[in-house]
Design a protein around this motif. Structure first.
Motif, PDB file in Angstrom:
ATOM      1  N   ASP A 150      -2.403  16.577   3.708  1.00  0.00           N
ATOM      2  CA  ASP A 150      -1.289  17.623   4.456  1.00  0.00           C
ATOM      3  C   ASP A 150      -0.320  16.612   5.387  1.00  0.00           C
ATOM      4  OD1 ASP A 150      -2.390  19.499   2.731  1.00  0.00           O
ATOM      5  OD2 ASP A 150      -3.609  20.235   4.426  1.00  0.00           O
ATOM      6  N   ARG A 151      -1.151  15.841   6.081  1.00  0.00           N
ATOM      7  CA  ARG A 151      -0.234  15.121   7.244  1.00  0.00           C
ATOM      8  C   ARG A 151       0.523  13.979   6.559  1.00  0.00           C
ATOM      9  NH1 ARG A 151      -4.533  13.355  12.112  1.00  0.00           N
ATOM     10  NH2 ARG A 151      -2.415  13.144  13.199  1.00  0.00           N
ATOM     11  N   LEU A 152      -0.033  13.243   5.599  1.00  0.00           N
ATOM     12  CA  LEU A 152       0.696  12.128   4.849  1.00  0.00           C
ATOM     13  C   LEU A 152       1.857  13.019   3.959  1.00  0.00           C
ATOM     14  CD1 LEU A 152      -1.923  10.022   3.557  1.00  0.00           C
ATOM     15  CD2 LEU A 152      -0.334   9.697   5.657  1.00  0.00           C
ATOM     16  N   GLY A 153       1.567  14.022   3.375  1.00  0.00           N
ATOM     17  CA  GLY A 153       2.367  14.622   2.644  1.00  0.00           C
ATOM     18  C   GLY A 153       2.845  13.873   1.091  1.00  0.00           C
ATOM     19  N   VAL A 154       2.163  12.748   0.874  1.00  0.00           N
ATOM     20  CA  VAL A 154       2.050  12.335  -0.389  1.00  0.00           C
ATOM     21  C   VAL A 154       0.473  11.943  -1.021  1.00  0.00           C
ATOM     22  CG1 VAL A 154       3.871  10.744   0.527  1.00  0.00           C
ATOM     23  CG2 VAL A 154       1.707   9.851   0.780  1.00  0.00           C
ATOM     24  N   VAL A 155       0.332  11.419  -2.073  1.00  0.00           N
ATOM     25  CA  VAL A 155      -0.828  10.957  -2.653  1.00  0.00           C
ATOM     26  C   VAL A 155      -1.162   9.556  -2.683  1.00  0.00           C
ATOM     27  CG1 VAL A 155      -2.632  11.319  -4.424  1.00  0.00           C
ATOM     28  CG2 VAL A 155      -0.759  13.185  -4.033  1.00  0.00           C
ATOM     29  N   PRO A 156      -2.070   9.108  -1.701  1.00  0.00           N
ATOM     30  CA  PRO A 156      -2.395   7.641  -1.771  1.00  0.00           C
ATOM     31  C   PRO A 156      -3.344   7.199  -2.853  1.00  0.00           C
ATOM     32  CG  PRO A 156      -3.710   8.924  -0.132  1.00  0.00           C
ATOM     33  CD  PRO A 156      -2.828   9.887  -0.775  1.00  0.00           C
ATOM     34  N   SER A 157      -3.187   6.232  -3.577  1.00  0.00           N
ATOM     35  CA  SER A 157      -4.320   5.767  -4.442  1.00  0.00           C
ATOM     36  C   SER A 157      -5.681   5.948  -3.772  1.00  0.00           C
ATOM     37  CB  SER A 157      -3.697   4.408  -4.889  1.00  0.00           C
ATOM     38  OG  SER A 157      -5.027   3.690  -5.388  1.00  0.00           O
ATOM     39  N   TYR A 158      -6.525   6.043  -4.553  1.00  0.00           N
ATOM     40  CA  TYR A 158      -7.881   6.020  -3.971  1.00  0.00           C
ATOM     41  C   TYR A 158      -8.432   4.756  -3.412  1.00  0.00           C
ATOM     42  CZ  TYR A 158      -8.682   4.624  -9.281  1.00  0.00           C
ATOM     43  OH  TYR A 158      -8.607   3.759 -10.408  1.00  0.00           O
ATOM     44  N   TYR A 159      -7.788   3.656  -3.663  1.00  0.00           N
ATOM     45  CA  TYR A 159      -8.037   2.440  -3.267  1.00  0.00           C
ATOM     46  C   TYR A 159      -7.577   2.424  -1.494  1.00  0.00           C
ATOM     47  CZ  TYR A 159      -9.056   0.140  -7.624  1.00  0.00           C
ATOM     48  OH  TYR A 159      -9.668  -0.258  -8.556  1.00  0.00           O
ATOM     49  N   LEU A 160      -6.629   3.268  -1.196  1.00  0.00           N
ATOM     50  CA  LEU A 160      -6.332   3.488   0.152  1.00  0.00           C
ATOM     51  C   LEU A 160      -7.398   3.833   1.157  1.00  0.00           C
ATOM     52  CD1 LEU A 160      -3.602   2.786   1.537  1.00  0.00           C
ATOM     53  CD2 LEU A 160      -3.332   2.897  -0.766  1.00  0.00           C
ATOM     54  N   ARG A 161      -8.526   4.182   0.579  1.00  0.00           N
ATOM     55  CA  ARG A 161      -9.751   4.788   1.094  1.00  0.00           C
ATOM     56  C   ARG A 161     -10.069   3.683   1.852  1.00  0.00           C
ATOM     57  NH1 ARG A 161     -15.231   6.270   0.158  1.00  0.00           N
ATOM     58  NH2 ARG A 161     -15.887   7.954   1.750  1.00  0.00           N
TER      59      ARG A 161
END
Length: 421
Positions: free
Chosen positions: A235-246
């Motif tokens: 919600d804070r990012l407002g985008v969907v990061p790749s699961y590698y961003l974890r």
């Protein structure tokens, strides 16, 4: 049309074969050559491949060989999906970095650098042999780390495009959540291989309505669960990061998890043994359900789409690929390799314009791009100091004491694959 798969003995290959069989109208392959030095694996995979083609009524011929030069001769496109050192090397990549409290993973951090050092010289040798037999052939690289490997190929003057299945995976998942067909979903996909964000989800094409806000509002919990990130982060990012961003956004948590459970390499190795036993069953004539757990989901669809577009026979006009930046992201050098939507055709891939990038993401992309440049220098020229510089530049390492220790461990664990060590 002749296609060659280098690394054709991989347990991934039946996924690719299934896609070639199902999508033969998009990519009419007449001869498919599977090349692999592991003759025992190649025989099992090749047998299943022929049965899949036969069951689905594909008229194409499947050839298996351990002779690389013969396998690539006359090929219109060569797909690279090799793993230098096998799962044993991956097991090391995922283990020894944890001793320094750094993430152990095969495509990022110290393990990712080790894989790049092992892989780049081998891939460049293969590409040179392809160029000698057919200089017009396209090279499609699915070999990790895709960004670094693709940059090595492009800098050496090869006709190459890098491919990853992250984007097509998101496309399929978002389409299901939104209740639309996958081809109706166009992603504003931005970043580097395994370091990307979906900044828009558009219906109908690059100029279509951006439904990402609605997707997150209505299905944010499902997306967050899939990424293993807290919903408030999305919600804070407002985008969907790749699961590698974890690995970046929850690094210390991931390290603790990796220390307390079996490695992914161990899981995959066990899975591969089971898959190869299945492949040896002469009654099996389709990809087994277990293969879905192996990884590489939708790889076949992405590979068929890309090969068809490059060879001028069809394919989607816009695809997410790895190619030269060429000013697309103005904060990166033109010769950086980025992963974005591109117009793909017989002349290659041309990145589509990207909206101004939030500094929150641009900073990390620039940081990792610098690491990738140093990693490529180490892979091409060798030397302990180049390895150290690349590790020190990586945002998941960054401390000189860690870089020193990891340099020594990387070299010790990979000496047999490093000509200069």
């Amino acid at each position: 049309m002749k296609l060659t798969v280098v690394g054709g003995g991989s347990t991934y290959t039946p996924e690719l074969i299934d896609g070639f069989a199902r999508l033969r109208d998009t990519l009419p392959v007449e001869e498919l050559v599977l090349v692999d030095p592991a003759a025992d694996r190649l025989e099992l995979v090749g047998g299943l491949a022929r049965r899949i083609f036969a069951k689905q009524g594909h008229p194409g011929r499947i050839v298996t060989t351990s002779d690389l030069d013969a396998g690539v001769e006359g090929a219109d496109a060569v797909l690279l999906q090799l793993r230098v050192g096998g799962q044993a090397a991956r097991q090391q990549d995922e283990t020894w970095p944890l001793e320094c409290g750094c993430v152990g993973q095969e495509t990022t951090g110290a393990g990712g650098l080790a894989k790049a050092l092992r892989t780049v010289p081998v891939v460049l040798d293969i590409a040179e042999r392809v160029r000698r037999t057919n200089p017009d052939a396209w090279i499609i690289d699915f070999t990790n780390p895709v960004g670094i490997v693709t940059r090595a190929l492009l800098e050496a003057g090869h006709r190459a495009v890098g491919l990853c299945n992250v984007a097509i995976g998101f496309q399929r998942k978002f389409a299901k959540l939104l209740g639309v067909a996958p081809h109706d979903v166009h992603l504003d996909h931005m970043g580097l291989n395994h370091l990307t964000w979906e900044t828009g989800v558009r219906l109908g094409g690059p100029e279509g309505e951006n439904v990402l806000p609605r997707l997150l509002a209505e299905h944010g919990d499902a997306v967050a669960e899939d990424l293993r990130l807290p919903r408030p982060v999305l919600d804070r990012l407002g985008v969907v990061p790749s699961y590698y961003l974890r690995y970046f956004y929850a690094h210390d948590q991931v390290v603790e998890e990796l220390r307390t459970k079996p490695s992914r390499a161990a899981e995959v190795a066990a899975m591969e043994r089971e898959l190869l036993e299945m492949y040896g069953d002469p009654a099996l004539d389709e990809k087994p359900a277990l293969l879905a757990k192996r990884g590489g989901a939708y790889y076949s669809e992405a590979a068929v789409d890309l090969a068809a577009a490059l060879l001028g026979g069809g394919g989607s006009p816009y695809q997410v690929v790895n190619t030269y930046n060429r000013g697309t992201l103005p904060f990166l050098p033109d010769d950086a390799v980025i992963e974005v939507q591109a117009a793909v055709g017989a002349k290659g891939a041309t990145p589509l314009p990207v909206a101004p990038v939030d500094p929150l993401y641009a900073g990390l992309v620039a940081h990792v791009t610098t690491y990738e440049q140093l990693a490529l220098e180490a892979a091409l020229h060798g030397g302990r100091e180049r390895v150290f510089r690349a590790l020190l530049a990586h945002p998941l390492i960054g401390q000189y004491s860690y870089a020193e220790t990891l340099t020594d461990q990387l070299i010790a664990h990979n000496r047999e694959h490093l000509a200069w060590a």
